[in-house]
Each structure stands twice: as C-alpha cells, then as structure tokens.
Scaffold this motif. Structure first.
Motif, PDB file in Angstrom:
ATOM      1  N   GLN A 139      26.663  15.711  44.423  1.00 38.52           N
ATOM      2  CA  GLN A 139      27.675  14.956  43.692  1.00 38.52           C
ATOM      3  C   GLN A 139      28.106  13.709  44.443  1.00 38.52           C
ATOM      4  O   GLN A 139      28.402  12.677  43.852  1.00 38.52           O
ATOM      5  N   SER A 140      28.116  13.776  45.752  1.00 36.03           N
ATOM      6  CA  SER A 140      28.551  12.631  46.554  1.00 36.03           C
ATOM      7  C   SER A 140      27.612  11.437  46.408  1.00 36.03           C
ATOM      8  O   SER A 140      27.995  10.298  46.685  1.00 36.03           O
ATOM      9  N   ASP A 141      26.364  11.669  45.937  1.00 38.71           N
ATOM     10  CA  ASP A 141      25.403  10.578  45.768  1.00 38.71           C
ATOM     11  C   ASP A 141      25.828   9.599  44.681  1.00 38.71           C
ATOM     12  O   ASP A 141      25.428   8.441  44.694  1.00 38.71           O
ATOM     13  N   GLU A 160      18.476  15.347  53.192  1.00 36.09           N
ATOM     14  CA  GLU A 160      18.747  15.829  54.547  1.00 36.09           C
ATOM     15  C   GLU A 160      20.239  15.682  54.804  1.00 36.09           C
ATOM     16  O   GLU A 160      20.766  14.573  54.794  1.00 36.09           O
ATOM     17  N   LYS A 161      20.914  16.804  54.977  1.00 33.64           N
ATOM     18  CA  LYS A 161      22.362  16.786  55.202  1.00 33.64           C
ATOM     19  C   LYS A 161      22.655  16.602  56.684  1.00 33.64           C
ATOM     20  O   LYS A 161      22.124  17.306  57.526  1.00 33.64           O
ATOM     21  N   ASN A 162      23.523  15.630  56.985  1.00 33.24           N
ATOM     22  CA  ASN A 162      23.933  15.447  58.373  1.00 33.24           C
ATOM     23  C   ASN A 162      25.459  15.439  58.485  1.00 33.24           C
ATOM     24  O   ASN A 162      26.017  14.927  59.443  1.00 33.24           O
ATOM     25  N   GLY A 163      26.105  16.022  57.458  1.00 34.80           N
ATOM     26  CA  GLY A 163      27.562  16.145  57.478  1.00 34.80           C
ATOM     27  C   GLY A 163      27.954  17.567  57.154  1.00 34.80           C
ATOM     28  O   GLY A 163      27.129  18.491  57.151  1.00 34.80           O
ATOM     29  N   GLN A 164      29.219  17.778  56.875  1.00 36.12           N
ATOM     30  CA  GLN A 164      29.722  19.110  56.574  1.00 36.12           C
ATOM     31  C   GLN A 164      30.167  19.193  55.127  1.00 36.12           C
ATOM     32  O   GLN A 164      30.588  18.200  54.530  1.00 36.12           O
ATOM     33  N   ASP A 165      30.058  20.399  54.563  1.00 31.41           N
ATOM     34  CA  ASP A 165      30.536  20.628  53.210  1.00 31.41           C
ATOM     35  C   ASP A 165      32.046  20.806  53.217  1.00 31.41           C
ATOM     36  O   ASP A 165      32.611  21.450  54.113  1.00 31.41           O
ATOM     37  N   ILE A 166      32.686  20.221  52.197  1.00 29.37           N
ATOM     38  CA  ILE A 166      34.127  20.347  52.030  1.00 29.37           C
ATOM     39  C   ILE A 166      34.387  21.059  50.716  1.00 29.37           C
ATOM     40  O   ILE A 166      33.925  20.629  49.654  1.00 29.37           O
ATOM     41  N   ASP A 212      36.832  25.322  43.427  1.00 29.95           N
ATOM     42  CA  ASP A 212      35.479  25.791  43.130  1.00 29.95           C
ATOM     43  C   ASP A 212      34.421  24.711  43.346  1.00 29.95           C
ATOM     44  O   ASP A 212      33.238  24.932  43.082  1.00 29.95           O
ATOM     45  N   ILE A 213      34.861  23.554  43.828  1.00 25.60           N
ATOM     46  CA  ILE A 213      33.946  22.421  43.994  1.00 25.60           C
ATOM     47  C   ILE A 213      33.591  22.242  45.460  1.00 25.60           C
ATOM     48  O   ILE A 213      34.473  22.253  46.335  1.00 25.60           O
ATOM     49  N   THR A 214      32.295  22.073  45.735  1.00 27.78           N
ATOM     50  CA  THR A 214      31.825  21.809  47.090  1.00 27.78           C
ATOM     51  C   THR A 214      31.382  20.358  47.181  1.00 27.78           C
ATOM     52  O   THR A 214      30.523  19.913  46.410  1.00 27.78           O
ATOM     53  N   ILE A 215      31.976  19.615  48.073  1.00 23.67           N
ATOM     54  CA  ILE A 215      31.633  18.215  48.285  1.00 23.67           C
ATOM     55  C   ILE A 215      30.823  18.113  49.570  1.00 23.67           C
ATOM     56  O   ILE A 215      31.279  18.524  50.643  1.00 23.67           O
ATOM     57  N   THR A 216      29.614  17.568  49.434  1.00 29.13           N
ATOM     58  CA  THR A 216      28.735  17.413  50.584  1.00 29.13           C
ATOM     59  C   THR A 216      28.752  15.967  51.039  1.00 29.13           C
ATOM     60  O   THR A 216      28.514  15.050  50.261  1.00 29.13           O
ATOM     61  N   GLY A 259      27.583  12.954  54.064  1.00 28.98           N
ATOM     62  CA  GLY A 259      26.535  12.676  55.037  1.00 28.98           C
ATOM     63  C   GLY A 259      25.149  13.074  54.580  1.00 28.98           C
ATOM     64  O   GLY A 259      24.379  13.629  55.364  1.00 28.98           O
ATOM     65  N   VAL A 260      24.825  12.815  53.303  1.00 26.45           N
ATOM     66  CA  VAL A 260      23.494  13.135  52.801  1.00 26.45           C
ATOM     67  C   VAL A 260      22.596  11.899  52.917  1.00 26.45           C
ATOM     68  O   VAL A 260      22.985  10.797  52.533  1.00 26.45           O
ATOM     69  N   SER A 261      21.391  12.066  53.443  1.00 22.18           N
ATOM     70  CA  SER A 261      20.391  10.996  53.476  1.00 22.18           C
ATOM     71  C   SER A 261      19.095  11.538  52.899  1.00 22.18           C
ATOM     72  O   SER A 261      18.890  12.758  52.834  1.00 22.18           O
ATOM     73  N   TYR A 262      18.256  10.626  52.455  1.00 24.21           N
ATOM     74  CA  TYR A 262      16.984  11.031  51.857  1.00 24.21           C
ATOM     75  C   TYR A 262      15.841  10.427  52.652  1.00 24.21           C
ATOM     76  O   TYR A 262      15.868   9.246  52.997  1.00 24.21           O
TER      77      TYR A 262
END
Length: 501
Positions: free
Chosen positions: A144-146, A197-203, A207-211, A213-216
């Motif tokens: 979702q953060s994308d 590729e996740k390089n951060g933490q999930d928040i 009921d919603i998870t925000i990811t 630090g995502v890179s591709y």
C-alpha cells in the motif's frame, strides 16, 4: 537507434467469448490496421494469443476497451487458467462471460474494484488503470505504501521510468483504445520484472499493516531464456553489473519462445525482428529520425545529424549508408551532407515520389538513409481463386525492374480484395515486389497543366512524381485536352504517377 514502440476480440456478448482465446493462423496484418497504428504490437500480441481480431479480419484499433475486456487481456497475458476461478469474484456487477477473467485478475492481485462489491466492468479502462495492472504483473505495487498520496501519480512516475508509455497516445485519465492497449502490453513484455525487497519495519494500525522502506530490484538470470528479448545486465548497488541478465516479462512468460532481435528489413532500414516458437512474426522498421517526401538540402541533413556525427562520418569513425529500394548504393558523403550548402542532397534518388528516411544510431553515430519508391501497376484480371494468385501489369517498366508480377497469397494478404483493372501502388526491394496497396485516384476535368511539372483537375493542382517518367523525362510530350475528363493515379505521397483518359 530508436526502436518502433508501431488478437483478442473484446466482445461484450457471451457468444463472442469463444473467439477470445483463439490465435490467428498467421501474423498477417488486419484489414483495418495500417502503419499509422501500433502494428508491431498488434501483430506480436496476435501471434502469442493475447489479443486477436474479429471474424471479419478486423482488429478495430480505435475501439475503446472496457475494464471487463482489460481483465481478459491480462488473463491471456498471464496465462491464467480462468476456468478454475469461475464464480469466485466478489463483485456483483460483472457479467457471466467476464466473471472468471475478473476473478482471476482479482485473486492474483492484478486488479481491484471500485468498492467491495462493484467492479465497474462496463466502464472504459483508463491508461492509469491499465498501466497499474501491467505493472503489478511486472512485480511493482505490492504494498500500500507504494501508492503514496495519489495512486495515479505514482503509477505514471514508475511507468515513465520503465518506458511503459512509449507510443501510447492516451492520457492517464483517458479511455484506452485497443491500439494503445496493445502497445502498452508489448511495452510491458519488453520491461524487466522485479521483486520487492523490504528494508523497513511494518507498522500496524488496527487491522491495517503499513510497510515502509520497500524497494524493487530486477529479477535476473544467467540462463539463455533471459536473453531472448533483451540481454541487458542489471546493475548492483555499487554500480557494477550483476552476472545475470534482467528477466523481461516476455522472457518470464514464454521462457525463450518469444524472441526479439535487431535486423535490417528488406529496404535496408534498421529494424526489430520478432519470432514466436521459431516462427517469424514480422520485421518492423525503427522510427526514423526524419522522413522526407520530396527533395531536401544538404544543409538540412547536416543540421539533422549534427556536427559530432558529421565529423565522425567525415573522418571514417562512423558508417554512412544509402539504400535505394533495398539496394545499397556507392555514395560520397559530400553528395548528401554538407555544411552551408543549399544544393539538393542525393538529387538522383531523394525526390518527389520517394519516401526518404534517415536513421541515426545514438551509440555509434552511424547514419543510414533509405529511399523507398512507389510504383504504379494495374491488376490484370480478377484474383485467381484456384491458384490463389493475382497478376499485375507494371505501367512504367522503363523505370522499375521487377522479376515477377504474379503475386501469391502465400506472400501477400487480402489479394482477393483487388479487382480487374484496379490501380495499385507497389514497392520493390531487390527487384521483388514487397508491398501492394490500392492507389488513390482522382477523376475530373483537366483545366490546366504545366509540362513536366503539374496538372490541374477541377481546380486542384497536382504535381508529378519523379517516377512518372512519361511526364517528367526531358523529351516528354505529355499533354491534355483541356476540359476533357481524366483519371489521375496518385502515389503514396500524393504526387501524380499515372494518367488515364
């Protein structure tokens, strides 16, 4: 070199669905598709079974594509077994014929609805919506953060980075035509697949998870199939190249059965050759840096190529090639490109009645000039249904040398659409006819004419093609009886190439 970036029948009824998955028996052009459309994309997608035309031989390139129909395209692209997804869609507004396709795309995260129950399948798909679907197929937009604050802006930004919109004419919020959808999908087949590729933490927020630090990063492989469309090596974080080639979507899906290679076409133009399962789909000329339909000055060509390229050509550090009707010429650079010179470039070949294209290689500074003439012929008898052949009568044999004037349906499509005495335009490469098209004709009274230059019919002046030798040769005595009716045959660029009457 700038590559040319120029089927599934998207019907609305259940009776048409039976044709959706059928591949054409050949990669021939559709009757309603010309070089003005994205012909390369349309024919490649036809051959691999992603988009095909209707049972009348039409592709309907300008027809709008609905969201339901886009789900069919994506299902064909990803080779989903749609039967296994039947009756699993959460949407209540999807017709029975489209439901398994929408369900397949929804289940695999390719598409979503307006809300939990509404898909809006009868709405035209916008460029932004379609681009998001194909980029999800490439591996982007997995979190979702994308999407950021505006999913459309994020989609356009990422699409531009990977050249997804090359030769797609519709705006991000505009409805897409079949022509543009075909180009968008071909661009996706040529784009590299990625993995998140996740390089951060999930928040977690309720009921919603925000990811964050995502890179591709590109998916790579050292296997041969990863070089079938493009063999570009991926770069590492330190700027070095990885050991494997980027895996394009077309390589991932077809595992080397779909291939793309740089070639020259029959007319000597830099081109792209596509094959599927070792069968040629077609060879498609690159975009020219400039196209001329009449004479051009040497200074104009100098301005086009620029001083750096010109110096490389002059010093022999780059190649200069001129090809006329598929035959390479022995030429001097000074006959074509000179600074501060207003003489006609290549005056014997670049002229009215010829289409001249200039190609500049951005990497090597090589320059290729191709000249394609159009010639006039007349159909001699109706199409022979038994032998599947069409006979032509060349009307200016003094100018063009052709080995064989009998055309076979094995080499040309829709020959049965021509009738006895039709005027046609042909192009020739290495003394062989390569294309045939119905010529445009103008009928009316000749009200004026200028010897060796032009003729006026019903108040409109038409200039002669340089290929109309009976009209422009030094000893020409072509004349008209004023106010009598004549038929003018025009070449591909609107010049008179033959007169009847």
């Amino acid at each position: 070199m700038r590559n040319l970036k120029r089927a599934l029948s998207l019907g609305l009824t259940a009776t048409m669905i039976s044709g959706l998955m059928v591949m054409g028996s050949s990669a021939a052009s559709y009757t309603d598709v010309t070089s003005e459309q994205n012909q390369e994309a349309i024919e490649v997608l036809k051959e691999v079974g992603i988009m095909v035309g209707d049972d009348k031989g039409n592709f309907n390139p300008e027809a709008k594509v609905t969201r339901n129909e886009m789900a069919v395209v994506m299902s064909n692209l990803m080779a989903y077994n749609v039967k296994t997804y039947a009756n699993t869609s959460p949407f209540t507004d999807v017709p029975e014929w489209a439901e398994p396709y929408v369900a397949a795309c929804y289940t695999n995260g390719i598409t979503s609805g307006y809300d939990a129950k509404t898909y809006g399948g009868n709405d035209s798909v916008t460029t932004g919506q379609a681009a998001l679907m194909v980029m999800k197929a490439l591996g982007y937009f997995q979190y979702q953060s994308d999407f950021g604050a505006d999913w459309q802006l994020s989609t356009v930004a990422q699409g531009n980075k990977i050249d997804l919109f090359d030769d797609v004419d519709s705006g991000v919020k505009e409805a897409m035509t079949r022509n543009d959808v075909a180009q968008l999908v071909l661009n996706a087949l040529e784009a590299g697949t990625v993995e998140a590729e996740k390089n951060g933490q999930d928040i977690n927020v309720g009921d919603i998870t925000i990811t964050s630090g995502v890179s591709y990063k590109y998916v790579t492989s050292g296997k041969d199939y990863a070089k079938a469309i493009n063999d570009t090596l991926a770069t590492n974080n330190d700027g070095s190249y990885s050991t494997g080639s980027i895996v394009e979507l077309g390589e991932k899906l077809y595992q080397g059965d779909l291939t793309k290679a740089s070639e020259e076409d029959d007319f000597g133009r830099p081109a792209t050759k596509w094959e599927y399962q070792a069968k040629e789909i077609g060879t498609y000329a690159d975009d020219a840096d400039a196209v001329y339909t009449a004479t051009v000055e040497k200074q104009d060509l100098y301005d086009l190529v620029g001083s750096d390229v010109y110096n490389d050509l002059k010093n022999g550090d780059a190649d200069f090639t001129v090809v006329v009707d598929g035959v390479a010429q022995k030429v001097n650079l000074s006959d074509y490109i000179v600074k501060n010179n207003d003489d006609d470039a290549g005056k014997d070949v670049i002229k009215k009645g010829a289409t001249t294209e200039v190609f500049i290689d951005d990497d090597t500074n090589d320059v290729v000039i191709t000249v394609i003439n159009s010639y006039v012929a007349q159909v001699d008898g109706d199409y022979d249904k038994n032998d599947e052949e069409l006979e032509l009568d060349i009307l200016d044999e003094a100018f063009v040398d052709v080995k064989d004037t009998t055309l076979s349906s094995d080499d040309f499509d829709y020959l049965d659409s021509y009738s006895d005495e039709d005027y046609v335009l042909i192009t020739v490469a290495n003394k062989e006819i390569k294309t045939i098209d119905l010529a445009e004709t103008v009928e009316g009274k000749v009200t004026a004419y200028t010897e060796k230059k032009n003729v006026t019919v019903d108040g409109t002046k038409y200039e002669y093609s340089k290929n109309y030798t009976d009209a422009v040769k030094d000893d020409s005595n072509l004349s008209y009886d004023l106010n009598d009716a004549y038929t003018l045959v025009l070449d591909a660029n609107g010049y008179v190439i033959y007169t009847d009457g």
